[in-house]
Scaffold this active site. Structure first.
Site, PDB file in Angstrom:
ATOM      1  N   GLU A 266      43.715  85.812  -5.099  1.00  0.00           N
ATOM      2  CA  GLU A 266      43.097  84.604  -5.628  1.00  0.00           C
ATOM      3  C   GLU A 266      42.874  84.699  -7.127  1.00  0.00           C
ATOM      4  O   GLU A 266      42.314  85.678  -7.611  1.00  0.00           O
ATOM      5  CB  GLU A 266      41.770  84.347  -4.907  1.00  0.00           C
ATOM      6  CG  GLU A 266      41.966  84.073  -3.420  1.00  0.00           C
ATOM      7  CD  GLU A 266      40.693  83.676  -2.698  1.00  0.00           C
ATOM      8  OE1 GLU A 266      39.598  83.832  -3.275  1.00  0.00           O
ATOM      9  OE2 GLU A 266      40.780  83.189  -1.569  1.00  0.00           O
ATOM     10  N   HIS A 285      39.499  77.899  -2.573  1.00  0.00           N
ATOM     11  CA  HIS A 285      38.365  78.657  -2.011  1.00  0.00           C
ATOM     12  C   HIS A 285      37.050  77.930  -2.308  1.00  0.00           C
ATOM     13  O   HIS A 285      36.109  78.500  -2.864  1.00  0.00           O
ATOM     14  CB  HIS A 285      38.329  80.075  -2.582  1.00  0.00           C
ATOM     15  CG  HIS A 285      37.585  81.025  -1.683  1.00  0.00           C
ATOM     16  ND1 HIS A 285      37.842  82.378  -1.657  1.00  0.00           N
ATOM     17  CD2 HIS A 285      36.590  80.836  -0.778  1.00  0.00           C
ATOM     18  CE1 HIS A 285      37.027  82.980  -0.790  1.00  0.00           C
ATOM     19  NE2 HIS A 285      36.260  82.048  -0.240  1.00  0.00           N
TER      20      HIS A 285
END
Length: 329
Positions: A266, A285
């Site tokens: 990420e 997210h």
């Protein structure tokens, strides 16, 4: 004049004002990192300030961080997950780690259905059609959720909220969770195995922590067990899913699509395989990031720190083996 009980380091974004006030009222001084601290910054802050408490919103807390913080007595994770914290090392040093389970359950469950509806109703595809001056395709690829089976992997607070929303949509709910200690609600069909759940579910939603046992749990073999045309939703942790196997399953036509809020790396970046798969709807997210959940999680963190350091007690949010931790205190 009473001496301060010590400093509490907040990594990432600040806690909300009521939570900071709770720490301040208990006499703690707050030290704040940058929004996305790297290891060098974390180690420097820990070494310089010698905090007694650590609230983790961003960053990796590993052995080097523990070595830099000899006075550290408690850690609170600003979220239900805690895979960015070396809990085993914390336990070895007698440091309790608290999470914030359930505080973002409503937000995450709603986001699961935002992703699911976007995938099943092909919302983004249809948006592009209209904006380009086109209209609906001759053979629509949408379908109803009512009457379909929702399979929930991990049946904690978030899984229960997802189940409630699924029921409201008229879906049948199947769940699997070998670590659940309380009975399953009577309206939920409990599956004995993950494979069994995958085989009968039209939608599979993941709600387990990232551990050695769950890493790449949903791999090529798992996708082969899933029904033709099924949908995968992952708002848990990215490392649970083998992303290349997921793309292969969608490109081959075995799966209809997927919705991902979390990723193995990420942010995933433009070169990620999932970024180039039209059958996947992506979000950054953000499932649990709402003002309402932030308020609950911030207060949870502050309360767990104060409860442990001031009152000397542990809440049920403890994630270490409680005996291993408490016998060292």
């Amino acid at each position: 004049m009473t001496a301060s009980p010590g400093m509490v380091l907040i990594t990432g974004w600040p806690l909300l004002p009521p939570a900071e006030a709770h720490l301040g009222d208990a006499g703690f001084t707050i030290v704040q990192s940058s929004p996305n601290p790297g290891q060098a910054e974390l180690i420097a802050l820990l070494a310089e300030n010698r905090p007694v408490g650590l609230v983790v919103r961003s960053g990796i807390i590993d052995r080097a961080c523990f070595d830099a913080a000899p006075d550290l007595k408690v850690i609170a994770s600003h979220g239900a997950g805690y895979d960015d914290i070396d809990v085993a090392e914390a336990t070895r040093r007698g440091i309790p780690v608290f999470a914030a389970p359930g505080r973002n359950a409503v937000s995450v469950a709603e986001h699961v259905f935002a992703l699911l509806l976007a995938v099943r109703k092909r919302t983004l595809h249809h948006d592009k059609l209209v904006r380009s001056g086109d209209w609906r395709p001759a053979v629509p690829q949408t379908a109803e959720l009512s009457g379909r089976t929702m399979g929930i992997v991990g049946f904690g607070a978030i899984g229960e909220r997802v189940a409630a929303l699924a029921a409201a949509f008229g879906m049948r709910v199947v769940a699997v969770d070998p670590e659940r200690t309380c009975p399953f609600p009577r309206q939920i069909v409990q599956s004995a195995t993950l494979g069994g759940l995958l085989e009968e579910s039209d939608v599979v939603s993941l709600h387990v922590p990232l551990t050695d046992a769950t890493r790449n749990m949903i791999d090529a073999a798992a996708f082969a067990h899933m029904k033709q045309g099924a949908i995968l939703i992952n708002a848990a942790r990215g490392g649970i899913v083998d992303e290349e196997a997921l793309v292969d399953a969608i490109d081959s036509g075995h799966l209809f699509g997927a919705g991902l809020d979390t990723f193995a790396e990420e942010p995933p970046g433009e070169s990620s395989v999932v970024a180039h798969c039209d059958g996947i709807v992506l979000s950054p997210h953000i499932a649990g990031v709402t003002p309402e959940s932030a308020q609950r999680m911030s207060m949870c963190c502050a309360e767990n720190v104060v409860q442990f350091l001031v009152d000397g007690t542990c809440s049920d949010d403890l994630v270490n083996d409680s005996w291993d931790v408490l016998r060292r205190i």
